[in-house]
Design an enzyme around this catalytic site. Sequence first.
Site, PDB file in Angstrom:
ATOM      1  N   CYS A  58      -2.376   1.443  -4.203  1.00  0.00           N
ATOM      2  CA  CYS A  58      -1.051   2.262  -4.677  1.00  0.00           C
ATOM      3  C   CYS A  58      -0.907   2.195  -6.153  1.00  0.00           C
ATOM      4  O   CYS A  58      -0.028   2.848  -6.763  1.00  0.00           O
ATOM      5  CB  CYS A  58       0.044   1.550  -4.067  1.00  0.00           C
ATOM      6  SG  CYS A  58       0.341  -0.193  -4.778  1.00  0.00           S
ATOM      7  N   CYS A  76       0.739  -1.153   0.086  1.00  0.00           N
ATOM      8  CA  CYS A  76      -0.040  -0.043   0.018  1.00  0.00           C
ATOM      9  C   CYS A  76       1.002   1.069   0.094  1.00  0.00           C
ATOM     10  O   CYS A  76       2.253   1.098  -0.072  1.00  0.00           O
ATOM     11  CB  CYS A  76      -0.925   0.101   1.038  1.00  0.00           C
ATOM     12  SG  CYS A  76      -0.238   0.140   2.739  1.00  0.00           S
ATOM     13  N   CYS A 119       3.464  -0.504  -8.532  1.00  0.00           N
ATOM     14  CA  CYS A 119       4.053  -1.586  -8.122  1.00  0.00           C
ATOM     15  C   CYS A 119       4.774  -2.428  -9.525  1.00  0.00           C
ATOM     16  O   CYS A 119       4.005  -2.136 -10.461  1.00  0.00           O
ATOM     17  CB  CYS A 119       3.095  -2.692  -7.505  1.00  0.00           C
ATOM     18  SG  CYS A 119       3.717  -4.239  -6.953  1.00  0.00           S
TER      19      CYS A 119
END
Length: 137
Positions: free
Chosen positions: A85, A11, A89
């Site tokens: 997020c 996150c 990533c």
Amino acid sequence: MADKPSVLFVCVHNAGRSQMAAAWLTHLAGDRVEVRSAGSNPGTAVNPAAVEAMAEVGIDISAETPKVLTIDAVRESDVCITMGCGDTCPVFPGKRYLDWKLEDPAGQGVAAVRPIRDEIKTLVEGLIAEIAPEKTA
């Protein structure tokens, strides 16, 4: 997937949702799963309301600290689970990616964090059943 699957929870601040998810997975799956958590922009400390909410169910995350998301953490994980997020990533072929839509506990009191904690537990239980079910003799 390896004999012992590896899961990375990500996150933004690695201070609430991902910390609770990692704690639930560690608590419920034990040593059947390797657990990591990280944040795309880690905070300075774990959210006190998340610490309190997890303590209510007998899980102590008070010693945890937010960690920065690294490419190695993603590369070494079989399953990467993001929680708000976005696209921060890194994506590697052959990895499994899930995005759990969870309310952000940042700035909220323990009463608001409890339902998030409980929703995370349900999601983690489903994940365990899929990637690391109990072996029966």
